[in-house]
Design a protein around this motif. Structure first.
Motif, PDB file in Angstrom:
ATOM      1  N   TYR A  40      13.402  -3.040  14.260  1.00  0.00           N
ATOM      2  CA  TYR A  40      12.700  -1.826  14.556  1.00  0.00           C
ATOM      3  C   TYR A  40      11.246  -1.761  14.044  1.00  0.00           C
ATOM      4  N   GLY A  41      10.414  -1.042  14.611  1.00  0.00           N
ATOM      5  CA  GLY A  41       8.948  -1.010  13.898  1.00  0.00           C
ATOM      6  C   GLY A  41       8.059   0.034  14.510  1.00  0.00           C
ATOM      7  N   ASP A  42       7.376   0.893  13.641  1.00  0.00           N
ATOM      8  CA  ASP A  42       6.398   1.660  14.074  1.00  0.00           C
ATOM      9  C   ASP A  42       5.227   1.879  13.033  1.00  0.00           C
ATOM     10  N   ASP A  43       4.492   2.633  13.386  1.00  0.00           N
ATOM     11  CA  ASP A  43       3.440   2.625  12.042  1.00  0.00           C
ATOM     12  C   ASP A  43       3.743   3.056  10.822  1.00  0.00           C
ATOM     13  N   GLU A  44       5.020   3.681  10.857  1.00  0.00           N
ATOM     14  CA  GLU A  44       5.315   4.447   9.416  1.00  0.00           C
ATOM     15  C   GLU A  44       6.695   3.680   8.989  1.00  0.00           C
ATOM     16  N   TRP A  45       7.386   2.891   9.645  1.00  0.00           N
ATOM     17  CA  TRP A  45       8.427   2.437   9.234  1.00  0.00           C
ATOM     18  C   TRP A  45       8.837   0.930   9.910  1.00  0.00           C
ATOM     19  N   ILE A  46       8.993   0.055   9.374  1.00  0.00           N
ATOM     20  CA  ILE A  46       9.760  -0.982   9.843  1.00  0.00           C
ATOM     21  C   ILE A  46      11.203  -1.533   9.134  1.00  0.00           C
ATOM     22  N   THR A  47      11.893  -1.738  10.162  1.00  0.00           N
ATOM     23  CA  THR A  47      13.460  -2.336   9.643  1.00  0.00           C
ATOM     24  C   THR A  47      13.539  -3.716  10.027  1.00  0.00           C
ATOM     25  N   LEU A  48      13.924  -4.453   8.746  1.00  0.00           N
ATOM     26  CA  LEU A  48      14.154  -5.876   8.549  1.00  0.00           C
ATOM     27  C   LEU A  48      15.555  -6.103   8.478  1.00  0.00           C
ATOM     28  N   VAL A  49      16.380  -7.064   9.188  1.00  0.00           N
ATOM     29  CA  VAL A  49      17.654  -7.404   8.972  1.00  0.00           C
ATOM     30  C   VAL A  49      17.782  -8.658   8.508  1.00  0.00           C
ATOM     31  N   SER A  50      18.998  -9.030   7.984  1.00  0.00           N
ATOM     32  CA  SER A  50      19.258 -10.352   7.385  1.00  0.00           C
ATOM     33  C   SER A  50      20.491 -10.700   8.065  1.00  0.00           C
ATOM     34  N   ASP A  51      20.888 -12.146   8.194  1.00  0.00           N
ATOM     35  CA  ASP A  51      22.061 -12.750   8.667  1.00  0.00           C
ATOM     36  C   ASP A  51      23.244 -12.163   8.191  1.00  0.00           C
ATOM     37  N   ASP A  52      23.177 -11.726   7.050  1.00  0.00           N
ATOM     38  CA  ASP A  52      24.261 -11.287   6.439  1.00  0.00           C
ATOM     39  C   ASP A  52      24.516  -9.975   5.877  1.00  0.00           C
ATOM     40  N   GLY A  53      23.722  -9.285   7.215  1.00  0.00           N
ATOM     41  CA  GLY A  53      24.028  -7.793   7.156  1.00  0.00           C
ATOM     42  C   GLY A  53      23.167  -6.518   6.543  1.00  0.00           C
ATOM     43  N   TRP A  54      22.299  -7.303   5.503  1.00  0.00           N
ATOM     44  CA  TRP A  54      21.335  -6.375   4.777  1.00  0.00           C
ATOM     45  C   TRP A  54      20.449  -5.556   5.731  1.00  0.00           C
ATOM     46  N   ARG A  55      20.072  -4.584   5.671  1.00  0.00           N
ATOM     47  CA  ARG A  55      18.956  -3.981   6.153  1.00  0.00           C
ATOM     48  C   ARG A  55      17.742  -3.567   5.276  1.00  0.00           C
ATOM     49  N   ILE A  56      16.596  -4.026   5.359  1.00  0.00           N
ATOM     50  CA  ILE A  56      15.451  -3.645   4.262  1.00  0.00           C
ATOM     51  C   ILE A  56      14.557  -2.864   5.292  1.00  0.00           C
ATOM     52  N   GLY A  57      14.501  -1.615   4.738  1.00  0.00           N
ATOM     53  CA  GLY A  57      13.273  -0.653   5.346  1.00  0.00           C
ATOM     54  C   GLY A  57      11.962  -0.838   4.508  1.00  0.00           C
ATOM     55  N   LEU A  58      10.748  -0.793   5.306  1.00  0.00           N
ATOM     56  CA  LEU A  58       9.404  -0.962   4.688  1.00  0.00           C
ATOM     57  C   LEU A  58       8.874   0.354   5.248  1.00  0.00           C
ATOM     58  N   GLN A  59       8.415   1.265   4.250  1.00  0.00           N
ATOM     59  CA  GLN A  59       8.007   2.609   4.492  1.00  0.00           C
ATOM     60  C   GLN A  59       6.655   2.529   4.064  1.00  0.00           C
ATOM     61  N   ARG A  60       5.770   2.966   4.999  1.00  0.00           N
ATOM     62  CA  ARG A  60       4.072   3.210   4.583  1.00  0.00           C
ATOM     63  C   ARG A  60       3.943   4.186   3.484  1.00  0.00           C
ATOM     64  N   ALA A  61       3.209   3.758   2.540  1.00  0.00           N
ATOM     65  CA  ALA A  61       2.863   4.640   1.485  1.00  0.00           C
ATOM     66  C   ALA A  61       1.315   4.584   1.605  1.00  0.00           C
ATOM     67  N   THR A  62       0.530   5.439   2.112  1.00  0.00           N
ATOM     68  CA  THR A  62      -1.058   5.292   2.029  1.00  0.00           C
ATOM     69  C   THR A  62      -1.633   5.139   0.442  1.00  0.00           C
ATOM     70  N   ASN A  63      -1.094   5.988  -0.343  1.00  0.00           N
ATOM     71  CA  ASN A  63      -1.388   6.324  -1.705  1.00  0.00           C
ATOM     72  C   ASN A  63      -0.608   5.279  -2.681  1.00  0.00           C
ATOM     73  N   HIS A  64      -0.089   4.117  -2.163  1.00  0.00           N
ATOM     74  CA  HIS A  64       0.756   3.451  -3.146  1.00  0.00           C
ATOM     75  C   HIS A  64       0.289   2.886  -4.165  1.00  0.00           C
ATOM     76  N   VAL A  65       1.088   3.154  -5.348  1.00  0.00           N
ATOM     77  CA  VAL A  65       0.635   2.531  -6.889  1.00  0.00           C
ATOM     78  C   VAL A  65       1.345   1.600  -7.236  1.00  0.00           C
ATOM     79  N   PRO A  66       1.217   0.209  -7.079  1.00  0.00           N
ATOM     80  CA  PRO A  66       2.229  -0.945  -7.445  1.00  0.00           C
ATOM     81  C   PRO A  66       2.625  -0.856  -8.719  1.00  0.00           C
ATOM     82  N   PRO A  67       3.754  -1.471  -8.881  1.00  0.00           N
ATOM     83  CA  PRO A  67       4.306  -1.690 -10.117  1.00  0.00           C
ATOM     84  C   PRO A  67       3.473  -2.592 -11.101  1.00  0.00           C
ATOM     85  N   ARG A  68       3.636  -2.288 -12.329  1.00  0.00           N
ATOM     86  CA  ARG A  68       2.851  -3.587 -13.227  1.00  0.00           C
ATOM     87  C   ARG A  68       4.179  -3.863 -14.245  1.00  0.00           C
ATOM     88  N   TRP A  69       5.037  -4.928 -13.650  1.00  0.00           N
ATOM     89  CA  TRP A  69       5.887  -5.287 -14.610  1.00  0.00           C
ATOM     90  C   TRP A  69       5.511  -6.017 -15.722  1.00  0.00           C
TER      91      TRP A  69
END
Length: 244
Positions: A40-69
């Motif tokens: 699934y995908g639109d401007d705000e959210w994309i759903t990715l699926v794996s062969d072994d059943g995981w669902r990974i959502g990608l959510q748009r965050a316009t003011n995203h501050v990335p981690p600094r590991w």
């Protein structure tokens, strides 16, 4: 090591969602790295699926501050653990796709994806695939948070040690917990203290599920839509109860 019987779940793990400023770019990265597919995908959210059943959502965050590991000034909050047949080759491939190498040792390599989210690569030479072993949540108390999610998701506690815990069996979408010093909790929706990653939990009766989640230590947050409500776990990490 421990094992507990399955308990009645409040909900079931639907998706692990990552915040990103450019979700299409991040989706392409994971499609090429892990072989995930867009469901699934639109401007705000994309759903990715794996062969072994995981669902990974990608959510748009316009003011995203990335981690600094690995510090806690801009913490990762959680990360994905991948298994690959060759960690050196996989790390090189990830960097070709735009990832940044953060740490390398004999057992695993840590990289950051295109939105800055750290992820680990560990060797599994008996399997030619790239697979997602689990999602690891940072927290101030691994025992306490693992018991909260055991009650929320109904997954058995399959491993517990000093500062570490795991829910669910290997290969059955486990959720892991690692205790970190000077833990800094998210303050959703404040972009200065971002959630980075959150879990979506499917429920049948959201009102009953909300009461049960609050009873085990969740906090209701000011966020809701037509089929989702936002809460915080005892470590302050947001999660959503979602329904069809």
């Amino acid at each position: 090591m421990t094992s507990e019987p399955h308990r009645r779940a409040i909900g079931s793990l639907r998706a692990v969602a990552l915040d990103a400023p450019d979700i299409d770019l991040l989706a392409t990265f994971y499609e090429q790295l892990a072989g995930w597919r867009r469901a699934y995908g639109d401007d705000e959210w994309i759903t990715l699926v794996s062969d072994d059943g995981w669902r990974i959502g990608l959510q748009r965050a316009t003011n995203h501050v990335p981690p600094r590991w690995p510090g806690q000034d801009h913490p990762q909050q959680a990360h994905l653990d991948f298994r690959v047949p060759d960690i050196d080759a996989a790390a090189e491939r990830a960097q070709q796709l735009g990832a940044s190498l953060l740490r390398r040792n004999e057992r695993w390599h840590t990289l950051a994806d295109l939105a800055g989210h750290p992820f680990d690569l560990s060797a599994n030479p008996d399997d030619p695939r790239t697979t997602l072993m689990g999602v690891m949540l940072d927290c101030p108390d691994a025992k306490a948070l693992s018991h909260f999610y055991a009650a929320l998701l109904g997954k058995p506690l399959t491993y517990e040690a000093d500062g570490m815990a795991m829910l669910g069996e290997d290969g059955a979408q486990p959720v892991l917990f690692q205790q970190v010093e000077q833990y800094t909790a998210p303050r959703w929706p404040d972009p200065a203290y971002p959630q980075q990653i959150h879990l979506d939990v499917t429920v049948q009766d959201v009102d009953a599920a909300e009461r049960a989640a609050l009873d085990i230590g969740a906090t209701r947050l000011d966020g809701a839509g037509s089929n989702w409500r936002v809460y915080a776990d005892p470590a302050g990490k947001p999660f959503c109860l979602v329904w069809d």
